[in-house]
Design an enzyme around this catalytic site. Sequence first.
Site, PDB file in Angstrom:
ATOM      1  N   GLU A 121      10.472 -14.057 -11.346  1.00 22.09           N
ATOM      2  CA  GLU A 121       9.426 -12.911 -10.212  1.00 22.09           C
ATOM      3  C   GLU A 121       8.808 -12.060 -11.698  1.00 22.09           C
ATOM      4  O   GLU A 121       8.551 -11.689 -11.572  1.00 22.09           O
ATOM      5  CB  GLU A 121       9.832 -12.385  -9.522  1.00 22.09           C
ATOM      6  CG  GLU A 121      11.585 -11.704  -9.153  1.00 22.09           C
ATOM      7  CD  GLU A 121      12.006 -10.822  -8.226  1.00 22.09           C
ATOM      8  OE1 GLU A 121      10.913 -10.864  -7.048  1.00 22.09           O
ATOM      9  OE2 GLU A 121      12.934 -10.882  -8.381  1.00 22.09           O
ATOM     10  N   ARG A 160       5.165   0.462  -5.511  1.00 16.61           N
ATOM     11  CA  ARG A 160       5.129  -0.653  -4.790  1.00 16.61           C
ATOM     12  C   ARG A 160       4.327  -2.494  -4.826  1.00 16.61           C
ATOM     13  O   ARG A 160       4.005  -2.929  -3.759  1.00 16.61           O
ATOM     14  CB  ARG A 160       4.694  -0.298  -3.705  1.00 16.61           C
ATOM     15  CG  ARG A 160       5.810   1.447  -3.448  1.00 16.61           C
ATOM     16  CD  ARG A 160       4.434   1.902  -2.798  1.00 16.61           C
ATOM     17  NE  ARG A 160       4.358   1.791  -1.017  1.00 16.61           N
ATOM     18  CZ  ARG A 160       5.652   1.891  -0.266  1.00 16.61           C
ATOM     19  NH1 ARG A 160       6.617   2.825  -0.412  1.00 16.61           N
ATOM     20  NH2 ARG A 160       4.803   1.285   1.253  1.00 16.61           N
ATOM     21  N   HIS A 174      22.439 -35.746  -6.744  1.00 16.13           N
ATOM     22  CA  HIS A 174      21.487 -35.866  -5.986  1.00 16.13           C
ATOM     23  C   HIS A 174      20.171 -36.382  -5.721  1.00 16.13           C
ATOM     24  O   HIS A 174      19.601 -35.851  -4.520  1.00 16.13           O
ATOM     25  CB  HIS A 174      22.261 -35.830  -4.622  1.00 16.13           C
ATOM     26  CG  HIS A 174      23.584 -35.526  -3.766  1.00 16.13           C
ATOM     27  ND1 HIS A 174      24.321 -37.166  -3.921  1.00 16.13           N
ATOM     28  CD2 HIS A 174      25.337 -34.663  -4.155  1.00 16.13           C
ATOM     29  CE1 HIS A 174      25.429 -36.918  -3.993  1.00 16.13           C
ATOM     30  NE2 HIS A 174      26.425 -35.621  -3.674  1.00 16.13           N
ATOM     31  N   LYS A 218      14.976 -13.425 -10.255  1.00 16.60           N
ATOM     32  CA  LYS A 218      14.787 -12.838 -11.641  1.00 16.60           C
ATOM     33  C   LYS A 218      13.903 -13.557 -12.118  1.00 16.60           C
ATOM     34  O   LYS A 218      13.081 -12.611 -13.172  1.00 16.60           O
ATOM     35  CB  LYS A 218      16.104 -12.242 -12.297  1.00 16.60           C
ATOM     36  CG  LYS A 218      16.821 -10.996 -11.443  1.00 16.60           C
ATOM     37  CD  LYS A 218      16.657  -9.434 -11.218  1.00 16.60           C
ATOM     38  CE  LYS A 218      15.192  -9.987  -9.737  1.00 16.60           C
ATOM     39  NZ  LYS A 218      15.514  -9.667  -8.920  1.00 16.60           N
ATOM     40  N   TRP A 270      -3.215  -3.148  -1.375  1.00 19.14           N
ATOM     41  CA  TRP A 270      -2.374  -4.077  -1.004  1.00 19.14           C
ATOM     42  C   TRP A 270      -3.284  -4.964  -0.341  1.00 19.14           C
ATOM     43  O   TRP A 270      -3.429  -4.739   0.589  1.00 19.14           O
ATOM     44  CB  TRP A 270      -1.324  -4.246  -1.500  1.00 19.14           C
ATOM     45  CG  TRP A 270      -0.799  -5.680  -1.796  1.00 19.14           C
ATOM     46  CD1 TRP A 270      -0.096  -6.050  -2.715  1.00 19.14           C
ATOM     47  CD2 TRP A 270      -0.471  -6.988  -0.932  1.00 19.14           C
ATOM     48  NE1 TRP A 270       0.419  -7.470  -3.052  1.00 19.14           N
ATOM     49  CE2 TRP A 270       0.657  -7.516  -2.236  1.00 19.14           C
ATOM     50  CE3 TRP A 270      -0.266  -7.160   0.154  1.00 19.14           C
ATOM     51  CZ2 TRP A 270       0.743  -9.402  -1.383  1.00 19.14           C
ATOM     52  CZ3 TRP A 270       0.264  -8.978   0.396  1.00 19.14           C
ATOM     53  CH2 TRP A 270       0.640  -9.423  -0.468  1.00 19.14           C
ATOM     54  N   ASN A 294      -1.670   2.527   6.182  1.00 20.95           N
ATOM     55  CA  ASN A 294      -1.057   1.879   5.291  1.00 20.95           C
ATOM     56  C   ASN A 294      -0.457   1.147   6.516  1.00 20.95           C
ATOM     57  O   ASN A 294      -0.013   1.531   7.655  1.00 20.95           O
ATOM     58  CB  ASN A 294       0.706   2.495   4.968  1.00 20.95           C
ATOM     59  CG  ASN A 294       0.755   2.333   3.159  1.00 20.95           C
ATOM     60  OD1 ASN A 294       0.073   2.260   3.019  1.00 20.95           O
ATOM     61  ND2 ASN A 294       1.561   2.859   3.268  1.00 20.95           N
ATOM     62  N   GLY A 295      -0.256  -0.577   6.760  1.00  8.87           N
ATOM     63  CA  GLY A 295      -0.151  -1.131   8.105  1.00  8.87           C
ATOM     64  C   GLY A 295      -1.323  -2.000   8.597  1.00  8.87           C
ATOM     65  O   GLY A 295      -2.111  -2.298   7.081  1.00  8.87           O
ATOM     66  N   CYS A 344       0.894  -1.256  -0.018  1.00  6.60           N
ATOM     67  CA  CYS A 344      -0.122  -0.159   0.143  1.00  6.60           C
ATOM     68  C   CYS A 344       0.900   1.160  -0.260  1.00  6.60           C
ATOM     69  O   CYS A 344       2.048   1.330   0.613  1.00  6.60           O
ATOM     70  CB  CYS A 344      -1.083  -0.072   1.336  1.00  6.60           C
ATOM     71  SG  CYS A 344      -1.787  -1.611   1.486  1.00  6.60           S
ATOM     72  N   GLU A 384      19.676 -15.801  -7.174  1.00  7.97           N
ATOM     73  CA  GLU A 384      19.606 -14.651  -7.479  1.00  7.97           C
ATOM     74  C   GLU A 384      18.811 -14.101  -8.968  1.00  7.97           C
ATOM     75  O   GLU A 384      18.244 -13.464  -9.627  1.00  7.97           O
ATOM     76  CB  GLU A 384      20.258 -13.074  -6.983  1.00  7.97           C
ATOM     77  CG  GLU A 384      20.221 -11.487  -8.214  1.00  7.97           C
ATOM     78  CD  GLU A 384      19.416 -11.069  -7.651  1.00  7.97           C
ATOM     79  OE1 GLU A 384      18.241 -12.030  -6.580  1.00  7.97           O
ATOM     80  OE2 GLU A 384      18.598 -10.221  -7.827  1.00  7.97           O
ATOM     81  N   LYS A 415       6.722  -4.224  -3.940  1.00  7.43           N
ATOM     82  CA  LYS A 415       8.386  -3.741  -3.784  1.00  7.43           C
ATOM     83  C   LYS A 415       8.799  -3.640  -2.100  1.00  7.43           C
ATOM     84  O   LYS A 415      10.232  -3.676  -2.601  1.00  7.43           O
ATOM     85  CB  LYS A 415       8.470  -2.398  -4.527  1.00  7.43           C
ATOM     86  CG  LYS A 415      10.406  -1.926  -4.117  1.00  7.43           C
ATOM     87  CD  LYS A 415      10.775  -2.671  -5.780  1.00  7.43           C
ATOM     88  CE  LYS A 415      12.234  -1.028  -5.265  1.00  7.43           C
ATOM     89  NZ  LYS A 415      12.951  -2.654  -5.942  1.00  7.43           N
TER      90      LYS A 415
HETATM   91  C1  G6P Z   1      10.335  -7.953  -2.265  1.00  7.45           C
HETATM   92  C2  G6P Z   1      11.249  -7.360  -3.444  1.00  7.45           C
HETATM   93  C3  G6P Z   1      12.392  -8.168  -3.505  1.00  7.45           C
HETATM   94  C4  G6P Z   1      13.075  -7.901  -2.490  1.00  7.45           C
HETATM   95  C5  G6P Z   1      12.311  -8.251  -1.290  1.00  7.45           C
HETATM   96  C6  G6P Z   1      13.291  -7.284  -0.115  1.00  7.45           C
HETATM   97  O1  G6P Z   1       9.772  -9.092  -1.747  1.00  7.45           O
HETATM   98  O2  G6P Z   1       9.793  -7.874  -4.365  1.00  7.45           O
HETATM   99  O3  G6P Z   1      12.878  -7.551  -5.427  1.00  7.45           O
HETATM  100  O4  G6P Z   1      14.698  -8.316  -2.648  1.00  7.45           O
HETATM  101  O5  G6P Z   1      11.452  -7.729  -0.550  1.00  7.45           O
HETATM  102  O6  G6P Z   1      13.494  -6.285  -0.031  1.00  7.45           O
HETATM  103  P1  G6P Z   1      13.857  -4.772   0.295  1.00  7.45           P
HETATM  104  O7  G6P Z   1      13.622  -3.568   0.765  1.00  7.45           O
HETATM  105  O8  G6P Z   1      13.782  -5.674   2.114  1.00  7.45           O
HETATM  106  O9  G6P Z   1      15.809  -5.527  -0.188  1.00  7.45           O
END
Ligand code: G6P
Length: 607
Positions: free
Chosen positions: A487, A27, A503, A484, A75, A101-102, A2, A480, A602
């Site tokens: 996602e 976000r 294994h 990527k 959200w 928010n929250g 949010c 990573e 985000k």
């Molecule tokens: C979400 C985002 C990721 C990010 C993770 C941690 O899942 O989609 O891209 O790595 O949060 O976020 P931060 O802001 O703590 O790095």
Amino acid sequence: MCGITGYTGVNQAGPILLDGLKRLEYRGYDSAGIAVRGDDGIKMLKATGKVSHLVEKYNETPDFLGVCGIGHTRWATHGIPNDTNAHPHLSADGKFAVVHNGIIENFAEIRSELQKYGIEFKSETDTEVIVQLLAYNYNGNFKLALMKTIARLEGSYAIGVISADHPGTIYAAKLSSPLIIGLGIGENFFASDITALVNNTKNVIDMDDGEVAEITPDGVKFFDHAGREINKDIRHITWDVAAAEKSGYEHFMLKEIMEQPQALKATIEPRVKDAEEIVLEELKNLDMKRFNRIHITACGSAYHAGCVGRGILEALCRVPVEAEVASELRYRDPIMDAKTLVIVISQSGETADTIAAMKECRSKGATLLAIVNVVGSSIAKLADYCLYTWAGPEIAVATTKGYTTQVVLLAMFAVWAAGEMKTISRGAYISLVKDIIRLPERAQRALDLNSRVKTMAERYNSNSSLFFIGRNMDYAVALEGSLKLKEISYIHSEAYAAGELKHGTIALIEPGRLVVALCCYEKLLDKTISNIQQVKARGARVLAVAHEGNRSIFREADDVLTVPVTDPLLVPVIEIIPLQLFAYYVAKLNGCDIDKPKNLAKSVTVE
Ligand code: G6P
């Protein structure tokens, strides 16, 4: 997750709020709404889905007029995404509207109490209790009613409230959820995130937990939890609107991938003296000799940066280092004490699990060092020490420059710490610093692979499931690279330690299956090559990422992407770049919403 924003001034609030909400879209959200204080009370518009739907509704409502208002991207947590549950929420008497928010943890208790007084609730949200309780507490004094209301709330909130009785006034309050005030001339703003404000002002004030702001066109007053007026410092934002816009790129993600050389420079240069010394001003009181172990904790890509950091720190400082996702660490009753340094990593600085893990570690006496991008964020404030990555705003949900700057900052910290702990020779120290300084240029050369990676994406985008394999640093990068791709392209992939494939997982290798083999950690190259041969023997296609000058790999792999050579400990910063581009182009070819992938946010401010 949010986002909230608000405006009070002389201009129509609608377009300003909608612009702010568009900037908060990254976000993650599933509905949006705005409310303004019009001539005849509060008016609201809400829409399920994208902010563009809300804009359409706004354009069809010419009498939606008012110079003071609030806006929200939601959200869903309590109640499905629909127009009723979307914010703002209005009190039953129509006098107040709130955006939030929250999560209000004691909302059920407050709601049943208010229902006993005959107050009817319209939505399923936790937020609605705030505005109903506010109206119930109101006897003509807006501020007093708000103070009384927030004193009852448990959980986390950043809220903005407008009142039909008080045109031009907004109250904002915060607890464990980010909130920023923006200062203009004859107009003022609030938002959960600087990106919503940067088009309007560069002067901001960060609110702290328990504080309340009274925002009018002429000024902003701040109060502590007891209602006493307090003074706050103004912070000047240095980045401009272009930094939060696409600057001609089709997606924020591509722009942010391409920005990595500059972002790395911003992280590295201010911290290197005479091209051979790492200076971490922020840590001048941190005595590394106090610690006999290090824990790294974070979520998502930041955790993957932590996996790289574990390798670098152990190699250079010779102390045991563990890396663990925050959502596990927080509930694991970890063994740590005053001799433990906990490094938390977060781009946003607001991730709920990471914050909870920090609190758990602090309760055990550990010292907290944060590596964060967003200045003034909750994690930055909560930590004992903070190193900012200074990567600039990152808008795409999938992090790119956020990750590489975290890795390089961890490397710089490790070199510095090894210097302090005297576990590194002067020669090795200087050689690593020199390699770190060259990373921006090497990242640029890795970006020159752009069109070749695009060709690879065209060749392999129809794979429905693939593997990323590597050893040591290459394995950390595999984690990573795989995330990527998952996602943003929604293609299943798995990262595997190359030696572990045999294994069990090798059973899934069949003719045509793509295996991305990471081959830059040359100390174990021979071992990785034998793993490549094992999967090739079972019909896999192999796309390798290797160092320039590595000839042997061309005999083994079907396709090779070569990146500039760097120190083995710094490999991830460069090696991830083609994998970011690969994920980007595969997602693009598959028609995915790259900057706002489905189901993701985000900034994950709920557990
Ligand atoms: C979400 C985002 C990721 C990010 C993770 C941690 O899942 O989609 O891209 O790595 O949060 O976020 P931060 O802001 O703590 O790095």
